[in-house]
Scaffold this motif. Structure first.
Motif, PDB file in Angstrom:
ATOM      1  N   PRO A 245       0.807  -1.233   0.000  1.00  0.00           N
ATOM      2  CA  PRO A 245       0.000   0.000   0.000  1.00  0.00           C
ATOM      3  C   PRO A 245       0.830   1.269   0.000  1.00  0.00           C
ATOM      4  CG  PRO A 245      -0.921  -1.613   1.517  1.00  0.00           C
ATOM      5  CD  PRO A 245       0.388  -2.165   1.061  1.00  0.00           C
ATOM      6  N   GLN A 246       1.994   1.235   0.676  1.00  0.00           N
ATOM      7  CA  GLN A 246       2.804   2.448   0.759  1.00  0.00           C
ATOM      8  C   GLN A 246       3.464   2.814  -0.566  1.00  0.00           C
ATOM      9  OE1 GLN A 246       3.149  -0.318   2.495  1.00  0.00           O
ATOM     10  NE2 GLN A 246       5.301  -0.961   2.721  1.00  0.00           N
TER      11      GLN A 246
ATOM     12  N   VAL B 154      -4.351   7.962  -3.826  1.00  0.00           N
ATOM     13  CA  VAL B 154      -5.330   7.074  -3.199  1.00  0.00           C
ATOM     14  C   VAL B 154      -6.587   7.863  -2.823  1.00  0.00           C
ATOM     15  CG1 VAL B 154      -5.795   5.606  -1.199  1.00  0.00           C
ATOM     16  CG2 VAL B 154      -3.579   5.472  -2.362  1.00  0.00           C
TER      17      VAL B 154
ATOM     18  N   THR C  11     -11.219  -6.554  -4.074  1.00  0.00           N
ATOM     19  CA  THR C  11     -10.201  -6.231  -3.075  1.00  0.00           C
ATOM     20  C   THR C  11      -8.869  -6.809  -3.562  1.00  0.00           C
ATOM     21  OG1 THR C  11     -10.355  -8.256  -1.736  1.00  0.00           O
ATOM     22  CG2 THR C  11     -11.963  -6.502  -1.294  1.00  0.00           C
TER      23      THR C  11
ATOM     24  N   ALA D 126      -5.061   2.619  -7.572  1.00  0.00           N
ATOM     25  CA  ALA D 126      -4.329   2.866  -6.327  1.00  0.00           C
ATOM     26  C   ALA D 126      -5.254   2.729  -5.126  1.00  0.00           C
ATOM     27  CB  ALA D 126      -3.694   4.257  -6.363  1.00  0.00           C
TER      28      ALA D 126
ATOM     29  N   MET E 174      -6.143  -1.092  -4.623  1.00  0.00           N
ATOM     30  CA  MET E 174      -5.004  -1.911  -4.192  1.00  0.00           C
ATOM     31  C   MET E 174      -4.533  -1.573  -2.784  1.00  0.00           C
ATOM     32  SD  MET E 174      -4.702  -3.982  -6.675  1.00  0.00           S
ATOM     33  CE  MET E 174      -3.110  -4.788  -6.702  1.00  0.00           C
ATOM     34  N   THR E 175      -5.074  -0.517  -2.202  1.00  0.00           N
ATOM     35  CA  THR E 175      -4.730  -0.185  -0.815  1.00  0.00           C
ATOM     36  C   THR E 175      -5.857  -0.534   0.154  1.00  0.00           C
ATOM     37  OG1 THR E 175      -5.482   2.092  -1.227  1.00  0.00           O
ATOM     38  CG2 THR E 175      -3.112   1.650  -1.423  1.00  0.00           C
ATOM     39  N   ARG E 176      -6.898  -1.228  -0.342  1.00  0.00           N
ATOM     40  CA  ARG E 176      -7.957  -1.707   0.556  1.00  0.00           C
ATOM     41  C   ARG E 176      -7.474  -2.980   1.251  1.00  0.00           C
ATOM     42  NH1 ARG E 176      -9.476   2.434   1.693  1.00  0.00           N
ATOM     43  NH2 ARG E 176      -7.613   3.017   0.522  1.00  0.00           N
ATOM     44  N   ARG E 177      -8.182  -3.354   2.285  1.00  0.00           N
ATOM     45  CA  ARG E 177      -7.844  -4.588   2.977  1.00  0.00           C
ATOM     46  C   ARG E 177      -8.215  -5.787   2.114  1.00  0.00           C
ATOM     47  NH1 ARG E 177     -10.182  -6.578   8.889  1.00  0.00           N
ATOM     48  NH2 ARG E 177      -9.046  -8.572   8.940  1.00  0.00           N
TER      49      ARG E 177
END
Length: 433
Positions: free
Chosen positions: A45-46, A53, A96, A148, A151-154
């Motif tokens: 995620p980073q 995001v 997800t 973005a 791809m940063t979701r849980r």
């Protein structure tokens, strides 16, 4: 002798037509085949900028991603939501970043191809329940921002149920032919004769918002009738009203009225959002105000100058309607008058008068029927009109009677033909998975 003659004829037929049939089959295979795109390791995620995001979160709201990809009572974006169509039931995918059951191993290139071309990472064609016929118009930067965000979701492991389609529509290569007919790629061209706000609204409506997907009629193959764009359509058993000059509103929609409706789900001079539109309003209630105003400006221009009465015209022909529909009058007095009757206390709590209801004024009774059967829930934080469902307390004949009365009382339009049959059909649509 007969057998030898038959075999000889078969050989001659094969050598005459066989090469052509083989060439046709190979051409069809080449035309429908799409290569797979190599899987990637799920990006951390980073690795995505926080600003990108955040922008993707807004764009995902404008595109209603969670609305379609979240099952009733399920976790957001995990998929599994059934979508009934004339061709069977489709189930929304898990989007997800789960590496096995979601899109965790999809690269940006794979995601972009799915959104623009309707092709999965593994090369399989996607059904147009994913409205790629509209998402194909979205810019690279906006697609990258949505990627973005997703791809940063849980990541959540959840296997999507198998689609249930009539034969042979489960054969995905057939979709290549559908796309040749109905997938029109390319950016949304700006109109130099319109304002920047109008052009922003056009981009959002025709692209991410995919408004025409519900509000336009479709042909027998399920493609939008582009020559009748925004002339009204069907969405999950509800009528999506026309968003052109044929809109059935008793009063003309202004940009301000549309903004209020899209932002809150209620326009006091028009109607309240119900059915699938409620979820759309819920999404639009949290996006930047400027985007909602852009959408309102765009559609006000499309509906401007359409049919509509003056600002003071509120029809109430109670005596005439009671004589025409006595059973409906009795039912209305018992089930509806507490909220909708003249002088009712609840009628002044932001509830649009029935004389201004677009559903009652529409030539198609579907949404009026579904509102009675399924009720109306305020789409934004419980604020706004609420109507209980009557599906279990009223029979089809009773629903038809009360709606026939309401239409006769609050509009000057002719009675809906075959209303009882329409109620039966609407109830069936409302109970499909």
């Amino acid at each position: 002798m007969i057998v030898r003659t038959f075999l000889a004829a078969a050989r001659r037929t094969f050598w005459r037509w066989g090469p052509l049939l083989l060439a046709t089959a190979l051409f069809a295979l080449a035309a429908t085949w799409r290569p797979s795109i190599a899987p990637i390791a799920p990006p951390p995620p980073q690795s995505f900028a926080a600003s990108q995001v955040a922008r993707g979160a807004v764009l995902a709201k404008l595109g209603d991603c969670a609305v379609c990809h979240t099952a009733a009572g399920g976790r957001p974006l995990v998929g599994g939501r059934p979508l009934p169509t004339p061709f069977g039931t489709l189930y929304a995918n898990n989007i997800t970043p789960d590496p096995e059951t979601g899109i965790g191993r999809w690269s940006l290139a794979a995601f972009t191809r799915a959104m623009r071309d309707g092709v999965r990472r593994d090369g399989a064609h996607l059904y147009p329940a994913l409205p790629y016929e509209h998402f194909t118009h979205v810019t690279d930067a906006d697609l990258a921002a949505i990627y973005a965000f997703l791809m940063t979701r849980r990541p959540v492991r959840a296997v999507t149920p198998s689609n249930r389609l009539i034969f042979p529509l489960g054969f995905r290569p057939l979709l290549a032919g559908w796309k040749l007919l109905f997938l029109h790629k390319g950016p949304i061209a700006a109109d130099p004769g319109q304002s920047a706000e109008w052009n922003r609204g056009a981009y959002l409506a025709e692209g991410l918002g995919h408004c025409a997907a519900c509000h336009s009629p479709r042909n027998l193959a399920g493609g939008e009738e582009r020559s009748s764009a925004y002339a009204g359509g069907v969405a999950e058993g509800w009528r999506a009203p026309p968003l052109d000059r044929s809109n059935p509103a008793a009063r003309r929609w202004t940009a301000d009225a549309l903004f209020t409706f899209l932002r809150t789900g209620v326009s006091p001079d028009h109607s309240a959002a119900a059915g699938p539109m409620g979820a759309v309003v819920e999404s639009l209630s949290t996006v930047p105000e400027a985007d909602v105003r852009a959408l309102a400006n765009y559609f006000a221009s499309k509906m401007g100058g359409g049919a509509g009465h003056g600002p003071g015209s509120l029809i109430d022909r109670a005596d005439l309607a009671s004589r025409r529909e006595p059973e409906g009058a009795t039912l209305f007095a018992g089930a509806c008058a507490g909220c909708h009757g003249s002088g009712a206390a609840m009628a002044v709590q932001g509830r649009p008068p029935l004389a201004l209801s677009s559903d009652l004024g529409d030539s198609d009774p579907t949404s009026a029927i579904q509102a009675v059967l399924q009720g109306i829930e305020p789409p934004v934080a419980g604020r706004g009109p609420k109507m209980p469902p009557f599906a279990t307390s009223l029979t089809d004949a009773q629903v038809a009677a009360v709606l026939a009365y309401a239409r006769a009382r609050y509009t000057a339009n002719p009675a809906w033909p075959k209303l009882a049959k329409a109620v039966r059909n609407a109830r069936q649509q409302g109970t499909q998975p």
